[in-house]
Motif scaffolding. Structure first.
Motif, PDB file in Angstrom:
ATOM      1  N   LEU A 175       0.836  -1.202   0.000  1.00 42.04           N
ATOM      2  CA  LEU A 175       0.000   0.000   0.000  1.00 42.04           C
ATOM      3  C   LEU A 175       0.868   1.249   0.000  1.00 42.04           C
ATOM      4  CD1 LEU A 175      -2.651   1.580   0.374  1.00 42.04           C
ATOM      5  CD2 LEU A 175      -2.477   1.100   2.829  1.00 42.04           C
ATOM      6  N   ASN A 176       1.858   1.269   0.841  1.00 45.34           N
ATOM      7  CA  ASN A 176       2.740   2.419   0.991  1.00 45.34           C
ATOM      8  C   ASN A 176       3.433   2.769  -0.324  1.00 45.34           C
ATOM      9  OD1 ASN A 176       4.119   4.417   2.326  1.00 45.34           O
ATOM     10  ND2 ASN A 176       5.611   3.056   3.249  1.00 45.34           N
ATOM     11  N   ALA A 177       3.971   1.757  -0.999  1.00 45.19           N
ATOM     12  CA  ALA A 177       4.709   1.989  -2.237  1.00 45.19           C
ATOM     13  C   ALA A 177       3.802   2.496  -3.355  1.00 45.19           C
ATOM     14  CB  ALA A 177       5.410   0.700  -2.672  1.00 45.19           C
ATOM     15  N   ALA A 178       2.629   1.907  -3.493  1.00 48.72           N
ATOM     16  CA  ALA A 178       1.715   2.294  -4.572  1.00 48.72           C
ATOM     17  C   ALA A 178       1.255   3.741  -4.421  1.00 48.72           C
ATOM     18  CB  ALA A 178       0.514   1.357  -4.596  1.00 48.72           C
ATOM     19  N   LEU A 179       0.887   4.132  -3.204  1.00 48.55           N
ATOM     20  CA  LEU A 179       0.404   5.494  -2.991  1.00 48.55           C
ATOM     21  C   LEU A 179       1.517   6.515  -3.185  1.00 48.55           C
ATOM     22  CD1 LEU A 179      -1.975   4.976   0.036  1.00 48.55           C
ATOM     23  CD2 LEU A 179      -2.595   5.848  -2.212  1.00 48.55           C
TER      24      LEU A 179
END
Length: 412
Positions: A175-179
């Motif tokens: 989640l962190n990387a995509a956002l």
């Protein structure tokens, strides 16, 4: 040839202020000054070849945010004018959720979100934050040094939101990387949007088959009768709007606290609440710098500028904060004047109390676990992530006395 009213400005379309340049992240205030020199509404580019009007005046911003008859949040007419690979589409593309809806559809989506978030008890949310802080401190504590952006603020939000959405901690890095990719609006924006979309669709597919005690399940069962697709887009919005700006709020507040040793000592000593630092960021260094996107329903004059239809009109929350701070310094602006970091009007942030609780509890808990945090770099040497939408630190390196996960004296 189009004729404009004589008292309205039509901008030099060949000379927009380029908010996508690296220089904007380095020194946004020079860019805001250039925009303000054009009047309450300036002319800019959000990406190469993607122009936008940018509102830098508080009165103009409030008029825009409260005028649903003149302005719409639906970007679909604009989307036909933008290349499919534009890096800002991930943040501005139409989706069936409350951010891009008007009228009855907006009320339906927004009410479902408010009702769902109202089911989260403050003490339960506080417990989730405390748990996430403990997980992260146990990771970084033994080293005696850390990056409070990449190793605390951003993963903290992923852990908290994964818990709220019924997902395991193991999914937080994804989640962190995509956002992060999507918000920066660079070459990786399309990939970030696709990764984030896949993340959300998998989540809703799972919850549609088997409910849990979590936000997606509550949305699926809400009396508004949202379809699974509509729920997916509300979750897409909630995760995006909740994760990235709140992580930036936490890291920006920590940088202000740690950059002033006297300020830090009053906070850790209990003489001054952490909320003071968080509110200062909202007033002067708002984490979502430029957004609140609107579109004129027809060409019109607005605060001295001629606004075309199907061209984004963006609220520069960062510019509003910058000029408010200048006015406080010169005595032309009351110190207690409300900021617009939560936006205003019908589309104002519906969950600001949840955001404030997360940010203040995270900072308080971190400074209880690691009370002698010391910045490695002076604040003026910190760097900022590129992108037209956010005010986000690249890193916040600190050092502290190492602590082991099982060390006694943990916060109660």
């Amino acid at each position: 040839m189009t004729t404009y009213p004589p008292d309205q400005q039509d901008f030099d379309l060949s000379a927009p202020v380029r908010l996508w340049e690296d220089g904007f992240a380095l020194d946004p205030y020079t860019y805001y000054d250039t925009l303000r020199a054009q009047g309450p509404v300036g002319w800019a580019e959000l990406a190469p070849g993607v122009p936008a009007y940018v509102v830098t005046d508080r009165r103009a911003a409030l008029d825009l945010l409260h005028d649903e008859e003149t302005f719409s949040h639906d970007p679909r007419a604009w989307e036909t004018t933008v290349a499919d690979d534009s890096p800002v589409l991930g943040m501005m593309r139409w989706r069936p959720n409350s951010l891009f809806a008007d009228g009855a559809a907006h009320v339906r989506y927004r009410s479902s979100l408010i009702d769902t978030f109202d089911r989260i008890e403050p003490h339960d949310l506080r417990a989730l934050v405390h748990r996430a802080v403990r997980v992260l401190v146990n990771r970084i504590g033994p080293r005696g040094e850390a990056d409070l952006v990449g190793e605390f603020a951003r993963p903290l939000m992923a852990l908290v939101f994964n818990s709220l959405f019924g997902l395991p901690d193991s999914q937080s890095d994804r989640l962190n990387a995509a956002l992060g990719k999507m918000m920066e609006g660079g070459d990786q924006a399309a990939a970030g949007e696709a990764e984030f979309g896949g993340y959300v669709l998998e989540l809703i597919g799972t919850k549609a088959q088997m409910r849990g005690d979590d936000l997606p399940s509550w949305l699926l069962d809400h009396p508004a009768g949202l379809t699974p697709e509509e729920v997916a887009w509300q979750v897409f919005l909630t995760l995006g709007a909740g994760h990235e700006p709140t992580a930036n709020l936490v890291s920006n507040a920590l940088s202000r606290i740690l950059g002033h040793s006297l300020y830090y000592s009053t906070l850790t000593g209990g003489a001054r609440p952490v909320m003071d630092a968080v509110v200062e960021v909202l007033h002067h260094e708002t984490p979502l710098a430029n957004y609140g996107v609107h579109f004129a329903r027809r060409p019109l004059a607005f605060h001295g500028a001629w606004i075309r239809a199907a061209v984004p009109v963006v609220i520069s929350f960062g510019a509003l904060a910058h000029f408010a701070e200048q006015e406080v310094t010169t005595g032309r602006h009351p110190k207690d004047a409300s900021h617009l970091s939560w936006s205003a009007g019908p589309h104002a942030c519906p969950v600001k109390q949840h955001t404030l609780l997360i940010a203040t509890e995270a900072i308080e808990r971190l400074t209880q676990w690691l009370p002698d945090l010391e910045p490695v770099l002076p604040r003026e040497r910190l760097t900022w992530r590129p992108g037209p939408f956010h005010r986000s630190l690249t890193a916040l390196p600190v050092r502290f006395t190492p602590r082991s996960p099982d060390q006694p004296g943990d916060p109660s």
